[in-house]
Design a protein around this motif. Structure first.
Motif, PDB file in Angstrom:
ATOM      1  N   ARG A   1       0.879  -1.272   0.000  1.00 32.21           N
ATOM      2  CA  ARG A   1      -0.179   0.081  -0.193  1.00 32.21           C
ATOM      3  C   ARG A   1       0.781   1.305   0.144  1.00 32.21           C
ATOM      4  NH1 ARG A   1      -4.561  -1.756   4.182  1.00 32.21           N
ATOM      5  NH2 ARG A   1      -2.880  -1.074   5.779  1.00 32.21           N
TER       6      ARG A   1
ATOM      7  N   GLY B   1      -7.435  -1.051   0.390  1.00 30.05           N
ATOM      8  CA  GLY B   1      -7.976   0.296   0.856  1.00 30.05           C
ATOM      9  C   GLY B   1      -8.033   1.169  -0.487  1.00 30.05           C
ATOM     10  N   ASP B   2      -7.481   2.431  -0.407  1.00 30.70           N
ATOM     11  CA  ASP B   2      -7.759   3.397  -1.538  1.00 30.70           C
ATOM     12  C   ASP B   2      -6.451   3.442  -2.427  1.00 30.70           C
ATOM     13  OD1 ASP B   2      -9.919   4.444  -0.127  1.00 30.70           O
ATOM     14  OD2 ASP B   2      -8.694   5.664   1.178  1.00 30.70           O
ATOM     15  N   THR B   3      -5.371   2.445  -2.383  1.00 33.31           N
ATOM     16  CA  THR B   3      -4.373   2.470  -3.249  1.00 33.31           C
ATOM     17  C   THR B   3      -4.949   1.903  -4.726  1.00 33.31           C
ATOM     18  OG1 THR B   3      -2.667   1.897  -1.620  1.00 33.31           O
ATOM     19  CG2 THR B   3      -2.097   1.378  -3.582  1.00 33.31           C
TER      20      THR B   3
END
Length: 253
Positions: free
Chosen positions: A40, A62-64
């Motif tokens: 990440r 997640g947001d990766t």
């Protein structure tokens, strides 16, 4: 397969002077979880055949920006190789040769590709009136195929479709030690069409998939995601049966 896939990934990354960082999980779920968490910190993640449950993968990423290769996970763009057309052609080829009982030598537990191939093979065989013996999971290696050889012979099947070419070659070597030969006693089909498949004796009938393109397309889709674009949900690359000397009509008993 993975060496060829990595070659495609590195080749496409080189064009944009991007630097790939390799993490190898070796089919270990704990290690996979830990290495996704570490990844990440990078600009993007290319997940090749992840084994963790879907919810776990999404939470860890997640947001990766992330792209999945050789598996479909809802909510993440994926690049996969066709698990329907090639396996269908393999079963139809065996049907045309006269085989009425075939085996499927499964690959690793939790493999998305293995489940897809098993489902496709069973569905086509059922439609053609062919009996299928689904064998237990093995590692996707020559050693895994060698370990499965005795089970293949014991099943009574006259042909086997293996999870990949390495498993197929291991089965070929394993049945030789049991006094059987390919294709006289057992027809064998693999998946991938690795270089060794064409020079093995007899040449291995296999389902060809474009592994280098799978890697390079994965990088292309990941770069789109990193740029803020929205890639298509699933990109599927075609598969095609390549017939060689490892398949023949079943021996009349």
């Amino acid at each position: 397969m993975y060496a060829t896939l990595l070659k495609g990934i590195h080749g496409q990354s080189w064009h944009g002077r991007h630097r790939p960082v390799l993490f190898d999980t070796d089919e270990d779920l704990h290690r996979e979880r830990e290495q996704i968490e570490r990844a990440r910190a990078l600009n993007g993640i290319l997940l090749c055949s992840p084994r963790l449950p879907e919810d776990d993968v999404r939470a860890l990423v997640g947001d990766t920006p992330a792209v999945v290769v050789n598996r479909v996970i809802d909510g993440l763009p994926s690049v996969v190789m066709d698990n329907e057309n090639g396996p269908r052609q393999a079963v139809e080829h065996l049907d045309a040769l006269g085989h009425r009982h075939i085996a499927y030598a499964s690959g690793p537990v939790n493999s998305w590709a293995d489940a897809g191939r098993r489902t496709s093979i069973s569905a086509v065989a059922d439609a053609l009136g062919i009996r299928v013996s689904v064998l237990g999971h093995q590692s996707a290696t020559i050693q895994g195929g060698h370990a499965a050889a005795a089970t293949v012979v014991a099943s009574g099947a006259t042909a086997v479709i293996a999870y990949n070419d390495l498993v197929a070659l291991g089965i070929s070597a394993g049945i030789a030690g049991l006094g059987r030969s390919c294709p006289d006693d057992l027809s064998i089909i693999g998946v991938d069409d690795i270089d060794m498949a064409s020079v093995w004796q007899p040449g291995l009938t296999t389902v060809r998939v474009d592994i280098p393109r799978c890697g390079s397309l994965g990088v292309e889709v990941l770069l789109q995601a990193m740029a803020g674009d929205t890639p298509r949900a699933v990109a599927t690359l075609p598969s095609q049966l390549i017939v060689r000397g490892s398949t023949a009509p079943p021996r009349t008993r």
